[in-house]
Write a protein that holds these residues in place. Sequence first.
Motif, PDB file in Angstrom:
ATOM      1  N   GLN A 372      25.364 -53.705  34.787  1.00 61.33           N
ATOM      2  CA  GLN A 372      24.982 -52.362  34.528  1.00 61.33           C
ATOM      3  C   GLN A 372      23.899 -51.867  35.446  1.00 61.33           C
ATOM      4  OE1 GLN A 372      23.227 -51.857  30.603  1.00 61.33           O
ATOM      5  NE2 GLN A 372      25.360 -52.065  29.725  1.00 61.33           N
ATOM      6  N   SER A 373      23.186 -52.476  35.969  1.00 58.66           N
ATOM      7  CA  SER A 373      22.194 -51.893  36.891  1.00 58.66           C
ATOM      8  C   SER A 373      23.168 -51.261  38.250  1.00 58.66           C
ATOM      9  CB  SER A 373      21.113 -52.970  37.494  1.00 58.66           C
ATOM     10  OG  SER A 373      20.325 -53.042  36.415  1.00 58.66           O
ATOM     11  N   GLU A 374      24.071 -52.210  38.713  1.00 56.14           N
ATOM     12  CA  GLU A 374      24.774 -51.934  39.784  1.00 56.14           C
ATOM     13  C   GLU A 374      25.680 -50.519  39.490  1.00 56.14           C
ATOM     14  OE1 GLU A 374      27.310 -55.238  40.240  1.00 56.14           O
ATOM     15  OE2 GLU A 374      26.389 -55.955  41.884  1.00 56.14           O
ATOM     16  N   MET A 375      26.148 -50.389  38.294  1.00 55.97           N
ATOM     17  CA  MET A 375      26.830 -49.231  38.183  1.00 55.97           C
ATOM     18  C   MET A 375      25.814 -48.099  38.114  1.00 55.97           C
ATOM     19  SD  MET A 375      28.953 -50.681  34.817  1.00 55.97           S
ATOM     20  CE  MET A 375      29.668 -48.959  34.453  1.00 55.97           C
ATOM     21  N   ARG A 376      24.690 -48.226  37.524  1.00 55.45           N
ATOM     22  CA  ARG A 376      23.614 -47.165  37.577  1.00 55.45           C
ATOM     23  C   ARG A 376      23.370 -46.770  38.911  1.00 55.45           C
ATOM     24  NH1 ARG A 376      20.352 -47.714  32.472  1.00 55.45           N
ATOM     25  NH2 ARG A 376      21.872 -47.983  30.753  1.00 55.45           N
ATOM     26  N   THR A 377      23.130 -47.781  39.574  1.00 51.86           N
ATOM     27  CA  THR A 377      22.469 -47.678  40.927  1.00 51.86           C
ATOM     28  C   THR A 377      23.715 -46.900  41.769  1.00 51.86           C
ATOM     29  OG1 THR A 377      21.319 -49.846  40.916  1.00 51.86           O
ATOM     30  CG2 THR A 377      21.814 -48.827  43.191  1.00 51.86           C
ATOM     31  N   VAL A 435      14.995 -51.186  16.378  1.00 55.35           N
ATOM     32  CA  VAL A 435      14.773 -50.493  17.625  1.00 55.35           C
ATOM     33  C   VAL A 435      15.586 -51.219  18.673  1.00 55.35           C
ATOM     34  CG1 VAL A 435      12.952 -50.798  19.507  1.00 55.35           C
ATOM     35  CG2 VAL A 435      12.384 -50.377  17.052  1.00 55.35           C
ATOM     36  N   ASN A 436      15.778 -52.587  18.420  1.00 54.15           N
ATOM     37  CA  ASN A 436      16.825 -53.204  19.231  1.00 54.15           C
ATOM     38  C   ASN A 436      18.134 -52.762  18.968  1.00 54.15           C
ATOM     39  OD1 ASN A 436      14.960 -55.231  19.973  1.00 54.15           O
ATOM     40  ND2 ASN A 436      15.562 -56.798  19.185  1.00 54.15           N
ATOM     41  N   ILE A 437      18.635 -52.401  17.914  1.00 56.07           N
ATOM     42  CA  ILE A 437      20.200 -51.895  17.889  1.00 56.07           C
ATOM     43  C   ILE A 437      20.336 -50.761  18.383  1.00 56.07           C
ATOM     44  CG2 ILE A 437      21.618 -51.181  16.066  1.00 56.07           C
ATOM     45  CD1 ILE A 437      20.324 -53.407  14.310  1.00 56.07           C
ATOM     46  N   LEU A 438      19.425 -49.648  18.148  1.00 55.12           N
ATOM     47  CA  LEU A 438      19.391 -48.189  18.707  1.00 55.12           C
ATOM     48  C   LEU A 438      19.254 -48.203  19.984  1.00 55.12           C
ATOM     49  CD1 LEU A 438      19.845 -45.139  18.113  1.00 55.12           C
ATOM     50  CD2 LEU A 438      17.491 -45.445  17.374  1.00 55.12           C
ATOM     51  N   ALA A 439      18.572 -49.150  20.684  1.00 56.60           N
ATOM     52  CA  ALA A 439      18.348 -48.995  22.201  1.00 56.60           C
ATOM     53  C   ALA A 439      19.522 -49.495  22.873  1.00 56.60           C
ATOM     54  CB  ALA A 439      16.956 -50.301  22.390  1.00 56.60           C
ATOM     55  N   GLU A 440      20.248 -50.683  22.306  1.00 58.67           N
ATOM     56  CA  GLU A 440      21.380 -51.141  22.879  1.00 58.67           C
ATOM     57  C   GLU A 440      22.451 -50.110  22.851  1.00 58.67           C
ATOM     58  OE1 GLU A 440      22.570 -54.626  20.734  1.00 58.67           O
ATOM     59  OE2 GLU A 440      21.013 -55.953  21.813  1.00 58.67           O
ATOM     60  N   THR A 441      22.656 -49.173  21.575  1.00 55.91           N
ATOM     61  CA  THR A 441      23.416 -48.341  21.675  1.00 55.91           C
ATOM     62  C   THR A 441      23.325 -47.154  22.859  1.00 55.91           C
ATOM     63  OG1 THR A 441      23.867 -48.466  19.313  1.00 55.91           O
ATOM     64  CG2 THR A 441      24.444 -46.547  20.081  1.00 55.91           C
ATOM     65  N   ILE A 442      22.083 -46.852  22.842  1.00 53.50           N
ATOM     66  CA  ILE A 442      21.611 -45.674  23.797  1.00 53.50           C
ATOM     67  C   ILE A 442      22.046 -46.087  25.347  1.00 53.50           C
ATOM     68  CG2 ILE A 442      19.667 -44.378  24.689  1.00 53.50           C
ATOM     69  CD1 ILE A 442      18.510 -44.555  22.047  1.00 53.50           C
ATOM     70  N   ASP A 443      21.420 -47.303  25.437  1.00 56.66           N
ATOM     71  CA  ASP A 443      21.739 -47.871  26.819  1.00 56.66           C
ATOM     72  C   ASP A 443      23.309 -47.905  27.102  1.00 56.66           C
ATOM     73  OD1 ASP A 443      20.302 -49.184  28.856  1.00 56.66           O
ATOM     74  OD2 ASP A 443      21.592 -50.725  28.760  1.00 56.66           O
ATOM     75  N   ALA A 444      24.003 -48.364  26.408  1.00 59.74           N
ATOM     76  CA  ALA A 444      25.577 -48.205  26.430  1.00 59.74           C
ATOM     77  C   ALA A 444      26.063 -46.888  26.812  1.00 59.74           C
ATOM     78  CB  ALA A 444      26.402 -48.947  25.377  1.00 59.74           C
ATOM     79  N   GLN A 445      25.563 -45.886  26.117  1.00 56.27           N
ATOM     80  CA  GLN A 445      25.934 -44.396  26.087  1.00 56.27           C
ATOM     81  C   GLN A 445      25.426 -43.860  27.661  1.00 56.27           C
ATOM     82  OE1 GLN A 445      28.227 -42.866  24.450  1.00 56.27           O
ATOM     83  NE2 GLN A 445      28.429 -44.743  23.271  1.00 56.27           N
ATOM     84  N   ILE A 446      24.174 -44.222  27.905  1.00 55.97           N
ATOM     85  CA  ILE A 446      23.908 -43.743  29.254  1.00 55.97           C
ATOM     86  C   ILE A 446      24.599 -44.285  30.212  1.00 55.97           C
ATOM     87  CG2 ILE A 446      22.034 -44.092  30.635  1.00 55.97           C
ATOM     88  CD1 ILE A 446      19.968 -44.115  28.483  1.00 55.97           C
ATOM     89  N   THR A 447      25.035 -45.525  30.277  1.00 53.59           N
ATOM     90  CA  THR A 447      25.835 -46.123  31.389  1.00 53.59           C
ATOM     91  C   THR A 447      27.350 -45.407  31.439  1.00 53.59           C
ATOM     92  OG1 THR A 447      24.834 -48.146  31.107  1.00 53.59           O
ATOM     93  CG2 THR A 447      27.032 -48.016  32.171  1.00 53.59           C
ATOM     94  N   ALA A 448      27.647 -45.168  30.049  1.00 54.13           N
ATOM     95  CA  ALA A 448      29.078 -44.571  29.870  1.00 54.13           C
ATOM     96  C   ALA A 448      28.953 -43.036  30.410  1.00 54.13           C
ATOM     97  CB  ALA A 448      29.505 -44.291  28.499  1.00 54.13           C
TER      98      ALA A 448
END
Length: 451
Positions: A372-377, A435-448
Amino acid sequence: MQEGGLLPHLLQLQAKNKLPEPATLLESCFVGPTSEERQKGGMRWGDEKLIKRRRNNNVDTSQPTGSSPTNAPTSSTFSNAMQTFLSSGCCIIPDVLPEYFVSKVKEKASFDLEYLNSELQNRRMEAIASNQEHLLARVARGDFQELVDRDGGRRDIRFQLDRFPFNSLGLIYNPIVYSLVRELLGGGDVNLLYAGIMWALPQKAQEGGKDTASQKWHADGGHLFDHQHLPPHSINVFYPLIDLNSENGPTEVMPGTHRLGKLNDPSAAKFGLCCDAGSAVLFDYRINHRGRANFSSEARPVLYLCYAKPFFRDAGNTRSCHSLVKASSPSYQPSPPWVARILGGDPVSMGEGFEYDTLGNNIATWNNDVVQSEMRTSQASDIPIGSGERWVLFKMNIEVPNCEIPKVITVYHGDIATEVSAQFCKENDLSDSFVNILAETIDAQITASLQ
């Protein structure tokens, strides 16, 4: 505390020259909450309810530790800190970060420095072998996105700041420092302009004495207007990761020189802001200061954050867009470019927010989530800086118990999923397990959304 907040009242006193004189001794810069105010799980520093409760219990707050008496109508430790900062342009708060957290930050910072130093040598050999003049010049002056060499033997590192421990809520939304900074900036949202690690590398005394190896005196930026002194619009916060002393390169300041027309005031005192590891050193963006040279045998790391008014952008300081690390390198470690972000949440409770497993951060080691970091970078490197207007990545509807209408989360470019999730759960009284569940969902959407 008067209606409208403490800052307007103190600014009136400042306009009438009724605040204390700028500090002339280091000891006068120390401020901070009492041990009672620091109780784990307690309210943030400066919380009006806590101040009222202490007064109702007849607790004497007239002489807080490390303070001096003032003529202000409120004598809380928080008010004293604000007066010290507004008058001197700087202050020191001891014992802000817990020792174990400081150790984690130092370990990560040391790991990053060693890796980037290695990459710098790789780029040097590459430039020599391929006769790339521009690359060789960037290597010689230390001018990259992740690493910048500054005068006074400073090496400025910004690397993987989206990961633990740099994304910890206890750091970003610290109940002591963030509470004070937000009030000094006028309340409301705050712009986290940038962050990183500033290393003072060991120096040798030069001809002409030790002073010649230190940084030049400077202000990080000027005033917004030339005709009137205004409240702070940008505040630097330094967290030393080892004890700062006169030999290892503390930041030296001229208190009071943040005032309009006082930058080179010959009557201003000069001293280094020496303090223990885990303390917070705050200073106004406009104050005259410099980094003393480090004549010890150990490199001296300081974690820094710069908070500012939401509208402010730093056009005076520069940083390269060229990355030091190469994706083709066998040791490649991705790091998204830094993006300033608006902080709209509240400070966390006292002593909380430093453990990654309570923040929705599932990164157990620093090298996980590389894909994910590679994609974001790669995605972020193609995004222009633009005008500073905020870029909405997406909005999410969240159904909250006992609420008929779904709550909406708006996520902007540069937001950190753990921060957004934790603040949303706090505002809506949701359990930490969510918090964990929501953070994972948000993180996936940011990447997408960046694809």
